[in-house]
Design an enzyme around this catalytic site. Structure first.
Site, PDB file in Angstrom:
ATOM      1  N   TYR A   1       0.840  -1.218   0.000  1.00  0.00           N
ATOM      2  CA  TYR A   1       0.000   0.000   0.000  1.00  0.00           C
ATOM      3  C   TYR A   1       0.869   1.260   0.000  1.00  0.00           C
ATOM      4  O   TYR A   1       0.601   2.218  -0.730  1.00  0.00           O
ATOM      5  CB  TYR A   1      -0.884  -0.059   1.245  1.00  0.00           C
ATOM      6  CG  TYR A   1      -1.903   1.041   1.410  1.00  0.00           C
ATOM      7  CD1 TYR A   1      -3.171   0.936   0.846  1.00  0.00           C
ATOM      8  CD2 TYR A   1      -1.618   2.172   2.175  1.00  0.00           C
ATOM      9  CE1 TYR A   1      -4.128   1.920   1.043  1.00  0.00           C
ATOM     10  CE2 TYR A   1      -2.567   3.162   2.376  1.00  0.00           C
ATOM     11  CZ  TYR A   1      -3.821   3.031   1.808  1.00  0.00           C
ATOM     12  OH  TYR A   1      -4.768   4.021   2.002  1.00  0.00           O
TER      13      TYR A   1
ATOM     14  N   LYS B   1       0.735   4.131  -2.808  1.00  0.00           N
ATOM     15  CA  LYS B   1       0.313   5.505  -2.495  1.00  0.00           C
ATOM     16  C   LYS B   1       1.438   6.507  -2.750  1.00  0.00           C
ATOM     17  O   LYS B   1       1.167   7.655  -3.159  1.00  0.00           O
ATOM     18  CB  LYS B   1      -0.206   5.590  -1.062  1.00  0.00           C
ATOM     19  CG  LYS B   1      -1.519   4.821  -0.842  1.00  0.00           C
ATOM     20  CD  LYS B   1      -2.675   5.346  -1.698  1.00  0.00           C
ATOM     21  CE  LYS B   1      -4.013   4.710  -1.344  1.00  0.00           C
ATOM     22  NZ  LYS B   1      -5.135   5.224  -2.151  1.00  0.00           N
TER      23      LYS B   1
HETATM   24  N1  LIG Z   1      -9.824   5.373   5.668  1.00  0.00           N
HETATM   25  C1  LIG Z   1      -8.575   5.774   5.829  1.00  0.00           C
HETATM   26  O1  LIG Z   1      -8.068   5.881   6.962  1.00  0.00           O
HETATM   27  C2  LIG Z   1      -7.757   6.173   4.642  1.00  0.00           C
HETATM   28  C3  LIG Z   1      -6.527   6.795   4.892  1.00  0.00           C
HETATM   29  C4  LIG Z   1      -5.753   7.178   3.807  1.00  0.00           C
HETATM   30  C5  LIG Z   1      -6.183   6.919   2.530  1.00  0.00           C
HETATM   31  N2  LIG Z   1      -7.368   6.295   2.328  1.00  0.00           N
HETATM   32  C6  LIG Z   1      -7.776   6.059   0.947  1.00  0.00           C
HETATM   33  O2  LIG Z   1      -9.049   6.623   0.751  1.00  0.00           O
HETATM   34  C7  LIG Z   1      -9.708   5.926  -0.307  1.00  0.00           C
HETATM   35  C8  LIG Z   1     -11.108   5.564   0.127  1.00  0.00           C
HETATM   36  O3  LIG Z   1     -11.001   4.729   1.249  1.00  0.00           O
HETATM   37  P1  LIG Z   1     -12.166   4.481   2.306  1.00  0.00           P
HETATM   38  O4  LIG Z   1     -11.504   4.486   3.628  1.00  0.00           O
HETATM   39  O5  LIG Z   1     -13.321   5.330   2.008  1.00  0.00           O
HETATM   40  O6  LIG Z   1     -12.438   2.942   1.952  1.00  0.00           O
HETATM   41  P2  LIG Z   1     -13.802   2.129   1.748  1.00  0.00           P
HETATM   42  O7  LIG Z   1     -13.391   0.700   1.768  1.00  0.00           O
HETATM   43  O8  LIG Z   1     -14.850   2.609   2.683  1.00  0.00           O
HETATM   44  O9  LIG Z   1     -14.212   2.553   0.267  1.00  0.00           O
HETATM   45  C9  LIG Z   1     -13.482   2.137  -0.842  1.00  0.00           C
HETATM   46  C10 LIG Z   1     -14.459   1.896  -1.972  1.00  0.00           C
HETATM   47  O10 LIG Z   1     -13.696   1.539  -3.125  1.00  0.00           O
HETATM   48  C11 LIG Z   1     -14.398   0.497  -3.778  1.00  0.00           C
HETATM   49  N3  LIG Z   1     -13.447  -0.295  -4.594  1.00  0.00           N
HETATM   50  C12 LIG Z   1     -12.549  -1.198  -4.149  1.00  0.00           C
HETATM   51  N4  LIG Z   1     -11.900  -1.732  -5.198  1.00  0.00           N
HETATM   52  C13 LIG Z   1     -12.402  -1.138  -6.317  1.00  0.00           C
HETATM   53  C14 LIG Z   1     -12.134  -1.289  -7.701  1.00  0.00           C
HETATM   54  N5  LIG Z   1     -11.226  -2.164  -8.162  1.00  0.00           N
HETATM   55  N6  LIG Z   1     -12.822  -0.504  -8.571  1.00  0.00           N
HETATM   56  C15 LIG Z   1     -13.747   0.366  -8.118  1.00  0.00           C
HETATM   57  N7  LIG Z   1     -14.069   0.528  -6.824  1.00  0.00           N
HETATM   58  C16 LIG Z   1     -13.394  -0.220  -5.923  1.00  0.00           C
HETATM   59  C17 LIG Z   1     -15.019  -0.327  -2.662  1.00  0.00           C
HETATM   60  O11 LIG Z   1     -16.111  -1.114  -3.126  1.00  0.00           O
HETATM   61  C18 LIG Z   1     -15.431   0.746  -1.679  1.00  0.00           C
HETATM   62  O12 LIG Z   1     -16.759   1.167  -1.886  1.00  0.00           O
HETATM   63  C19 LIG Z   1      -8.813   4.740  -0.656  1.00  0.00           C
HETATM   64  O13 LIG Z   1      -8.042   5.054  -1.789  1.00  0.00           O
HETATM   65  C20 LIG Z   1      -7.939   4.605   0.569  1.00  0.00           C
HETATM   66  O14 LIG Z   1      -6.695   4.013   0.270  1.00  0.00           O
HETATM   67  C21 LIG Z   1      -8.177   5.916   3.356  1.00  0.00           C
END
Ligand SMILES: NC(=O)c1ccc[n+]([C@@H]2O[C@H](COP(=O)([O-])OP(=O)(O)OC[C@H]3O[C@@H](n4cnc5c(N)ncnc54)[C@H](O)[C@@H]3O)[C@@H](O)[C@H]2O)c1
Length: 255
Positions: free
Chosen positions: A157, A161
């Site tokens: 990851y 990123k």
């Molecule tokens: N939550 C955190 O703490 C955090 C921190 C830093 C970065 N992020 C990033 O934020 C973004 C959103 O994360 P989140 O926490 O809302 O996660 P989440 O799991 O709630 O949402 C992610 C969504 O992406 C969809 N998804 C997964 N694989 C996919 C694909 N191949 N094609 C299309 N859609 C797909 C999933 O179905 C889900 O609805 C991600 O890129 C994650 O890496 C999250």
């Protein structure tokens, strides 16, 4: 009152999830016509339902961002429905495999890189091609605080990123003179389904309090706090901002 994204056609990937749903709702409140895209049909359709209930405009397109044909179809359906593509929030992503570096299999590595890095590349590639047809646009990618720092057991990851930040800079350089701005948001820990699922892993859970304490504001974030930053970067208020990686992390990466 005019919204910051009035009338703009904006794709949100991962729009069924925590950050993506919050962003879709906030962009719609700001006047955007939102293309809600997710690999999961049920959660994506639920986001559209919630936008409609608040009087906004949205459509759902099932998309796997790791599959180029699927991304091409997403952009084509957007242009076909809304006439053009003004903006995109490339936000879909999956969690690390949560293994020590030397235990990550090549297949596990490939899966995370396929979605979290190649997925962002494919979306940007086809969104930019569409924006060039209609005079420009604005793109925001969701990287992570782990795009600039590292924590244990997340090498796949972290590498992906860091790569998203590189892609953001590369596209900003290539298209700055063609009226396409490209920026990234770098969330700290945000309480979403992705993190709730990760907490089921005992090793991740054992580090969680320490990660939380690293946020200078003393708490984890809300999906809406990332969504508001993305809204600003997509809007004309950020007209002189491109190639930027904006930490929205409660100060985590400051120290
Ligand atoms: N939550 C955190 O703490 C955090 C921190 C830093 C970065 N992020 C990033 O934020 C973004 C959103 O994360 P989140 O926490 O809302 O996660 P989440 O799991 O709630 O949402 C992610 C969504 O992406 C969809 N998804 C997964 N694989 C996919 C694909 N191949 N094609 C299309 N859609 C797909 C999933 O179905 C889900 O609805 C991600 O890129 C994650 O890496 C999250």
């Amino acid at each position: 009152m005019q919204g910051t994204l009035d009338g703009r056609a904006i794709i949100v990937t991962g729009a069924g999830g925590g950050i993506g749903r919050a962003a879709s709702l906030i962009f719609a409140q700001a006047g955007a016509r939102v293309v809600v895209s997710d690999i999961d049909v049920g959660s994506g359709e639920e986001t559209v339902k919630q936008i409609s209930a608040q009087g906004g405009t949205a459509m759902f397109v099932k998309t796997d961002i790791a599959n180029e044909a699927s991304v091409v179809a997403l952009v084509e359906q957007t242009v076909s429905a809304y006439g053009k593509l003004d903006g995109a929030f490339n936000n879909a992503g999956i969690a690390p495999s949560h293994k020590s570096f030397h235990d990550i299999s090549a297949a596990e590595w490939q899966r995370v890189v396929d979605v979290d890095l190649t997925g962002a590349f494919l979306c940007m590639k086809h969104e930019i091609a569409a924006m060039l047809q209609t005079g420009g646009g604005s793109i925001v990618n969701t990287a992570s605080a782990l795009g600039v720092v590292a924590v244990p057991s997340a090498a796949d990851y972290i590498a992906a990123k860091h790569g998203v930040i590189g892609l953001t800079k590369a596209a900003a350089v290539d298209y700055g003179c063609r009226n396409i701005r490209v920026n990234a948001v770098l969330p700290g820990l945000i309480m979403t389904p992705l993190v709730k699922e990760a907490l089921r892993d005992p090793e991740y859970a054992s580090h969680f309090e320490k990660y939380k304490a690293q946020h200078l504001v003393g708490r984890v974030g809300l999906p809406e706090e990332i969504a508001k930053a993305a809204e600003w970067l997509l809007s004309d208020a950020a007209s002189f901002v491109t190639g930027h990686s904006m930490g929205v992390d409660g100060g985590w990466t400051t120290v």
